[in-house]
Design a protein around this motif. Structure first.
Motif, mmCIF file in Angstrom:
data_model
loop_
_atom_site.group_PDB
_atom_site.id
_atom_site.type_symbol
_atom_site.label_atom_id
_atom_site.label_comp_id
_atom_site.label_asym_id
_atom_site.label_seq_id
_atom_site.Cartn_x
_atom_site.Cartn_y
_atom_site.Cartn_z
ATOM 1 N N ALA A 70 37.006 11.256 35.273
ATOM 2 C CA ALA A 70 37.796 10.902 34.083
ATOM 3 C C ALA A 70 36.915 11.022 32.860
ATOM 4 O O ALA A 70 35.704 10.793 32.928
ATOM 5 C CB ALA A 70 38.359 9.488 34.211
ATOM 6 N N TRP A 71 37.522 11.401 31.743
ATOM 7 C CA TRP A 71 36.773 11.531 30.491
ATOM 8 C C TRP A 71 36.714 10.222 29.725
ATOM 9 O O TRP A 71 35.978 10.110 28.740
ATOM 10 C CB TRP A 71 37.385 12.619 29.608
ATOM 11 C CG TRP A 71 37.221 13.999 30.171
ATOM 12 C CD1 TRP A 71 38.151 14.741 30.807
ATOM 13 C CD2 TRP A 71 36.028 14.787 30.147
ATOM 14 N NE1 TRP A 71 37.639 15.955 31.190
ATOM 15 C CE2 TRP A 71 36.317 16.018 30.791
ATOM 16 C CE3 TRP A 71 34.737 14.586 29.651
ATOM 17 C CZ2 TRP A 71 35.390 17.038 30.950
ATOM 18 C CZ3 TRP A 71 33.801 15.601 29.810
ATOM 19 C CH2 TRP A 71 34.121 16.811 30.446
ATOM 20 N N THR A 72 37.510 9.247 30.137
ATOM 21 C CA THR A 72 37.537 7.948 29.467
ATOM 22 C C THR A 72 37.325 6.849 30.489
ATOM 23 O O THR A 72 37.435 7.067 31.697
ATOM 24 C CB THR A 72 38.879 7.725 28.751
ATOM 25 O OG1 THR A 72 39.942 7.789 29.718
ATOM 26 C CG2 THR A 72 39.107 8.789 27.683
ATOM 27 N N GLY A 73 37.053 5.641 29.989
ATOM 28 C CA GLY A 73 36.864 4.505 30.880
ATOM 29 C C GLY A 73 35.398 4.164 31.048
ATOM 30 O O GLY A 73 34.526 5.042 31.080
ATOM 31 N N MET A 74 35.121 2.865 31.194
ATOM 32 C CA MET A 74 33.740 2.393 31.265
ATOM 33 C C MET A 74 33.011 2.926 32.493
ATOM 34 O O MET A 74 31.845 3.316 32.427
ATOM 35 C CB MET A 74 33.724 0.863 31.268
ATOM 36 C CG MET A 74 32.326 0.257 31.287
ATOM 37 S SD MET A 74 32.373 -1.550 31.334
ATOM 38 C CE MET A 74 33.342 -1.909 29.878
ATOM 39 N N ALA A 113 30.864 11.199 31.929
ATOM 40 C CA ALA A 113 31.579 11.926 30.872
ATOM 41 C C ALA A 113 30.613 12.422 29.809
ATOM 42 O O ALA A 113 30.691 13.577 29.366
ATOM 43 C CB ALA A 113 32.652 11.028 30.256
ATOM 44 N N ALA A 114 29.671 11.564 29.403
ATOM 45 C CA ALA A 114 28.680 11.979 28.410
ATOM 46 C C ALA A 114 27.775 13.070 28.959
ATOM 47 O O ALA A 114 27.443 14.042 28.263
ATOM 48 C CB ALA A 114 27.853 10.769 27.970
ATOM 49 N N GLN A 169 33.276 18.813 35.191
ATOM 50 C CA GLN A 169 34.265 17.802 34.825
ATOM 51 C C GLN A 169 34.041 16.543 35.640
ATOM 52 O O GLN A 169 33.869 16.616 36.855
ATOM 53 C CB GLN A 169 35.667 18.359 35.092
ATOM 54 C CG GLN A 169 36.807 17.387 34.910
ATOM 55 C CD GLN A 169 38.135 18.056 35.181
ATOM 56 O OE1 GLN A 169 38.691 18.731 34.312
ATOM 57 N NE2 GLN A 169 38.651 17.893 36.400
ATOM 58 N N ASN A 229 33.334 5.663 34.142
ATOM 59 C CA ASN A 229 33.025 7.085 34.103
ATOM 60 C C ASN A 229 32.290 7.512 32.833
ATOM 61 O O ASN A 229 32.037 8.704 32.645
ATOM 62 C CB ASN A 229 34.311 7.898 34.234
ATOM 63 C CG ASN A 229 34.878 7.849 35.646
ATOM 64 O OD1 ASN A 229 34.305 8.400 36.573
ATOM 65 N ND2 ASN A 229 35.994 7.150 35.807
ATOM 66 N N ALA A 230 31.974 6.540 31.974
ATOM 67 C CA ALA A 230 31.344 6.881 30.697
ATOM 68 C C ALA A 230 30.024 7.643 30.860
ATOM 69 O O ALA A 230 29.798 8.649 30.167
ATOM 70 C CB ALA A 230 31.143 5.622 29.865
#
Length: 717
Positions: free
Chosen positions: A416-420, A426-427, A413, A422-423
């Motif tokens: 954060a899963w969202t936001g520039m 996240a991917a 994990q 953490n992008a």
């Protein structure tokens, strides 16, 4: 005379001394602690030992215990050994150019996992020099019985064994206390050991404490992030049976802080507990050894105030790990003087690595970052070897080891899963979680060597070894590809970021090596020369996948083909032996190694430059005095991929004296007498100084320690 010219002159002098004298090759000890060399063990080891093997013990080991809090740096004075700077008591071994986990480091026969993405708690960090009984160093052609899951060789650290009272003497109490001081880091240390023993039972307690401030370089400036404090204690219960010894050893290691000058992070707590149960016995048919061990580690990282740590929370990083292992081995002597040996082993390591969210941080939150979750590494193996004496002058050793290694890790994990910001992570986390992460390796090790001893003055060892190492959990499962997350994984001390690869294959090394030892019949002069050539199929190096800010790069662990080769040489000669002056001995060592990435043509990282030492030792009565010149050549063959810095040649003069009474021993030394200002060739980059300066100064290699006055006192009772 310039430092570079001084280095060339010193190397020439060392080379002439070696040619005139002749001793086993030693690599430079690159460590942020001033360290005297191994002196006694440049003389030949016992005739029965393999010429390439070295054991550091007794008086020689005692001389080192006051010069450093780092047990691994003592091994660095032996032939073919160096260390990579990695904290005041946590340096990483480099054996003939192969570093870190490629070298098997065991403590009392137990293999210990480094549960840290920066390698801050390596095996050698769990035992202080004052607790050591011996250090055995087996490079390149190490027997399969010495351990698997390595491609370089073995460093076996052994603590002091239990002792028992003489029959009829009743209860005996013995022990030792010691204190030490090193001026270069205002370092102080203390050790205590006490044993209460009867003829059949023994209870022993050991404790050690060491603390140091940032050490001073030759220019007088403090080198940031080199401070530390560490506590150790252990209790041993032992029972002497008719066949052998049954013992239980348990203890605790605790470090409240340790600065890491070449890392972005510092250690803010390392708390470890262990227990080892062991049975060693001799029967009519042969010897039996059985053991089971457990170790648990709680590890925390953040920024110490020394490195500009923030009062708002910094960046906490946590690791929890557990090692479980069991092993049994037997040895049966043969009529020709050889032996048959066999064993079974099982190891399991469990790891969780997470980074808690930081309140008020837009990047480090709102979730917990899971770097490794439910990480598992299981290894089972069986081995057998045959030692024989087919002719009076010959000894042969043939052995094979098979191992099955399984690794796996759970879903991860990002912050954060969202936001520039953490992008990228996240991917990467989604892709990592969607794939199959379990891997299984079937590994094979082989050792075949022979030793020819036509007389007591000559020994020639030569042979072949195939060695295999499976990737670590971090090498396979450190998944973060963002600038910040990738920069938090680094064992190299280079400031770069690393990303793991679940598809990494095991490293397979093919070694050819030979060692020749010659000495005159009286044992007054001798030389040992070792040569080796290693081809590594699938060495876990790295490939570039991006850039990081401030001139650093982002790398992914990758298998490459590599080649290493080099020479080790050492020599000794008696200079005088008289009633007036006592005994005088001249020793010298020389080390040279090359390493190449065959895929890219780049030099391998952290190859030590040409290194030489020449020492004159005088022993008379209770006194021993040593004057030593240590010379290190220019490091101009560097790893371009990691932006490895070049370092200039340098020369250091060290003076030592010791007095040994019946119960009291005093050691006094002046290391780097002329306060030379130099950089450590295997020191990495000085990230602590770089960060503290607000990243506004050029990146520099790690400076070595300046002049240090060392004092050690030991009292036995």
């Amino acid at each position: 005379m310039s430092l570079s010219s001084l280095g060339r002159a010193g190397l020439l002098m060392a080379g002439v001394s070696l040619a005139a004298l002749a001793v086993p090759l030693t690599a430079q000890a690159q460590t942020p602690t001033v360290l005297p060399p191994i002196e006694a063990d440049v003389a030949p080891v016992a005739t029965a030992a393999a010429p390439s093997e070295v054991v550091v013990a007794g008086d020689d080991l005692h001389r080192h215990r006051h010069a450093t809090a780092d047990a691994m740096s003592i091994a660095a004075g032996a032939p073919g050994m160096a260390v990579q700077a990695n904290g005041g008591f946590s340096s990483l071994p480099v054996m003939r150019g192969l570093a870190d986990s490629r070298v098997l480091v065991s403590v009392d026969g137990v293999q210990i996992t480094a549960f840290c993405p920066n390698g801050m708690n390596p095996p050698g960090s769990y035992v202080s020099p004052g607790r050591l009984q011996s250090i055995a160093i087996l490079p390149t052609l190490s027997p399969v019985s010495a351990g698997g899951d390595n491609i370089a060789g073995v460093v076996a650290l052994t603590t002091k064994p239990p002792t028992f009272a003489t029959d009829g003497e009743g209860l005996e109490v013995s022990g030792e206390v010691g204190v030490s001081y090193r001026s270069v880091a205002d370092a102080i240390g203390a050790t205590a050991q006490v044993t209460v023993a009867g003829p059949r039972f023994s209870v022993g307690y050991e404790a050690a404490w060491n603390r140091a401030e940032n050490y001073r370089a030759g220019d007088g400036e403090r080198v940031r992030s080199t401070l530390y404090e560490v506590y150790e204690q252990a209790l041993t219960l032992a029972w002497l049976t008719d066949q052998g010894v049954l013992s239980l050893r348990a203890g605790k290691h605790f470090s409240p802080y340790e600065g890491f000058s070449t890392q972005r992070m510092d250690l803010t707590e390392n708390d470890s507990s262990f227990a080892d149960l062991r049975y060693e016995a001799a029967y009519a048919w042969g010897d039996l050894t059985a053991r089971a061990s457990w170790r648990e580690v709680d590890h925390e990282m953040n920024f110490l105030a020394d490195k500009g740590g923030s009062a708002t929370g910094g960046m906490p990083m946590m690791s929890q790990g557990r090692d479980l292992s069991a092993a049994v081995s037997v040895s049966r002597p043969l009529k020709d003087g050889g032996a048959l040996r066999a064993g079974l082993e099982a190891y399991r390591s469990d790891l969780d690595d997470w980074w808690p969210p930081v309140a008020g941080s837009a990047m480090m939150g709102p979730l917990t970052y899971w770097n490794v979750t439910d990480g598992r590494r299981k290894r089972t193996g069986a081995w057998a070897e045959w030692e024989a004496n087919p002719a009076p002058a010959w000894t042969t050793l043939v052995g094979a080891r098979v191992e099955h290694v399984e690794t796996d890790a759970g879903p991860v994990q990002p912050y954060a899963w969202t936001g520039m910001m953490n992008a990228p992570d996240a991917a990467a986390a989604l892709a990592f979680n969607a794939r199959d992460r379990g891997r299984a390796d079937d590994n094979l090790d082989l050792t075949a060597k022979a030793t020819w001893r036509p007389n007591q003055a000559t020994a020639l060892e030569f042979g072949y070894a195939r060695k295999t190492r499976s990737p670590t959990l971090y090498e396979r499962y450190a998944w973060g590809v963002g600038n910040m997350s990738s920069a938090m994984t680094s064992f190299a001390g280079d400031g770069n970021g690393y990303v793991g690869d679940p598809d990494l294959e095991p490293e397979v090394a093919h070694h050819l090596a030979a060692t020749l030892r010659l000495e005159n019949p009286g044992g007054e002069r001798g030389v040992t020369i070792g040569a080796y050539h290693s081809y590594v199929d699938g060495l876990i190096d790295a490939v570039k996948i991006g850039d990081l800010p401030r001139g650093f790069v982002k790398l992914r662990f990758a298998n490459v083909d590599a080649r290493l080769y080099g020479l080790d040489a050492s020599a000794f000669a008696k200079v005088w032996d008289s009633e007036a002056l006592g005994r005088g001995q001249l020793t010298g060592t020389l080390s040279w190694v090359r390493g190449e990435n065959r895929d890219s043509g780049d030099d391998l990282y952290h190859m030590a430059p040409l290194t030489a030492r020449v020492a004159l030792e005088q022993s008379k009565g209770r006194w021993t005095n040593v004057a030593e010149l240590e010379v290190v050549g220019e490091k101009d063959r560097i790893n371009a991929l990691r932006n490895e810095p070049e370092t200039a040649a340098y020369a250091l003069l060290n003076l030592r004296t010791s007095w040994k009474g019946e119960r009291l021993r005093v050691d006094l030394a002046a290391e780097n007498v002329f306060d030379a200002d130099y950089d450590l060739p295997l020191g990495g980059m000085a990230f602590g100084d770089f960060r503290a300066a607000g990243y506004t100064v050029p990146i520099q290699p790690l400076p070595g320690p300046g002049r240090s006055i060392n004092l050690g006192l030991t009292v036995a009772f």
